[in-house]
Design an enzyme around this catalytic site. Sequence first.
Site, PDB file in Angstrom:
ATOM      1  CD  GLN A 131      -3.171  -0.737   0.385  1.00 44.80           C
ATOM      2  OE1 GLN A 131      -3.018  -0.473  -0.802  1.00 44.80           O
ATOM      3  NE2 GLN A 131      -4.350  -0.760   0.960  1.00 44.80           N
ATOM      4  CB  SER A 132       0.720   4.388  -1.899  1.00 43.60           C
ATOM      5  OG  SER A 132       0.578   3.717  -3.124  1.00 43.60           O
ATOM      6  CB  SER A 133       0.373   6.391   2.513  1.00 46.11           C
ATOM      7  OG  SER A 133      -1.028   6.288   2.395  1.00 46.11           O
ATOM      8  CD  GLN A 164      -2.976   4.556  -0.371  1.00 44.54           C
ATOM      9  OE1 GLN A 164      -2.400   3.531  -0.705  1.00 44.54           O
ATOM     10  NE2 GLN A 164      -3.088   5.611  -1.162  1.00 44.54           N
TER      11      GLN A 164
END
Length: 694
Positions: free
Chosen positions: A22-24, A27
């Site tokens: 997941q990008s962050s 998230q």
Amino acid sequence: MNASLKVQPHHLERSAYLYVRQSSMRQVLENVESTKRQYALRGRATALGWRDEQIVTIDSDQGESGASASWREGFQRLVTDVGMGRAGIVMGLEVSRLARNNADWHRLLEICALADTLILDEDGIYDPASFNDRLLLGLKGTMSEAELHVLKARLRGGILNKVNRGEYRCLLPTGFVYDDLGNVVLDPDSQVRETITYFFETFLRVGSASQTVKVFKKEGLLFPSRMRNAKFLVFQHLTASTALRMLNNPRYAGAYAYGRRHYRKLADGRKVPRKRDRNDWLACIPDAHPGYITWEQYQQNLAVLATNGRGYKVARSSPPREGAALLQGRAICGRCGRYLRLRYATRRGRQEAWYVCDRAHGARGEPCCQSIAGAPIDEAVGALIVASMTPAAVELAWEIRREIEARHDEADRLRLRAIERAKFDADLAQRRFMLVDPGNRLVADTLEQEWNDKLRILADAREQRERSQQQERLILDDAIRDRLIAMTADFKTLWRDPSLANRERKRLLAYIVEDVTLVKLPDEGTTKIHVRFKAGKTETLTAQNPKTSAQQVKTQPEVLELIDKLLDDHTCSQIAQLLNDRGIRPGGCVRPGKSNIRFDALRVSYIAHRNGLRSRRDRLRDRGMLTKPEAAARLGIHEATLTRWVEYGLAKRHAYNDHAFLYEVPDSHPPVKHSSRWDRLTDRAKAAHSERGI
């Protein structure tokens, strides 16, 4: 081809790798459905024939962006295992989960093609070794990278729109806070405001960031620091980096600025900031909120910093320092036009300054333009300044006094603020101690210790203020008052006062003189000084160059003339004694009691020979004097008889050194003395001459 047919037995012999990302971290916490969908791909691998123990899940890159693979350890592990031939298939929910960078994506495809590894996403199974599948995967990677760009551009556009209006909230420097409505206002803490105001006033006075730091250190003042708009303030010693950061920050001038730097990521993932030119800032809105200085003052501060930090190849007017050279940063070579450099040397127990133009020698091996002693130049320019400043001495004296008193009052006000803060902290610690249950000794002891620490800080602040007041009162009442009175009476006396710091002279010179061009005339032994004032007026002076070492030991013409005159009647040893008695030393300098070098016979003889003076012997010969044999032969007597004649005054002799003489032959023989002894001596002398055939 059916997707299941792409899976071959040799693929099933190797492991199946599931990559989850997941990008962050936001998230990861909020988009839980996406995480579940990614982990559900294990079922796809099981349906295709892989056992559970063969499925390797890599989820160590949770919260990491897919824009680059340099800082993603999980992706690097995946690529390594694929290259080692351990992976039969690589699974990801979509291409963007594996990479959003075409370089990383195509590198993975190339390695998978070489290792005969399949790729699986939510849409199907792909063989990178197949042209059609690889073309499709390449298109998906390109679309994923474009999607990332579109998302960033959309978010960036919203931010820049608010930036152009000056409404985008960003971190504020110390001295500013956001109010309840989101507007930027000055810090409500009066100590913070007054300290920052005093900082800019001090820089305006001393003209250097490092000198400003030294002033704060000397006066015992601390500087506020608020980390990331936190409410908690810390007062600590001012540093040069903090001073430069404040002077370069336009927010202190009341301007909203954004985009003064841009960041570039290196291969190892680090962000490197780079400054943008002022014309390239994304936003700069003057008078957007209250400030501590005006925009014009901010521009002037930047100009001063730029001047202080310039290299030697351009015009430089550095801040005044402690060195003895008065024309620091203002002396220009009259031959090549470069700014002269300073060189200091300690000779005969004192520091001497020299203005040197040697950059061409260091850069291209060319001869140095010129090297000029600083003392005569500084003295001539100082005399010119004294003559220019004398009419305004009274007004300048009172202006300086008002400035010093205002400076001390401001520093004392800041110390009072520090005492007030320390007293508030001590009272707060006292109230906390009073509210605790006395029986709870674990808490009471801690609060009591905190109370004692605050009281100690309060006592130190009060002691520091009293000590500073005594020092400032002593300076104002004695040294400064006497100096101002001297300035009012005679500015020349103050200018030449040894207790006046050189930095103060240079500061005064900077307000009057633009630059000074120096041209050394070695044939004439002088230096031409062309002074250009701030108002455009010019003045030309002449300074006598100091003597070289050879010139200092060279006998002066008047001494040579005196020696020439004394050689008529004195020997070299007698002349040396006469010169020493008159206080004349070798080199022609009259320095009684200040030199151990004295004249002697050998030195006088050398000087006479070196300068072509006729020796005393030649002078006596010109006057008709003879040597001892010549005189005895002329008189027809023995040399011993001539010696006796000199003893009895019958003949004269003149010394031309300490042990040799020339004789003056009398016009007639001396009278005959009627004594048997005299007759016997005369007869013996005649007999001796007859035997020798004379």
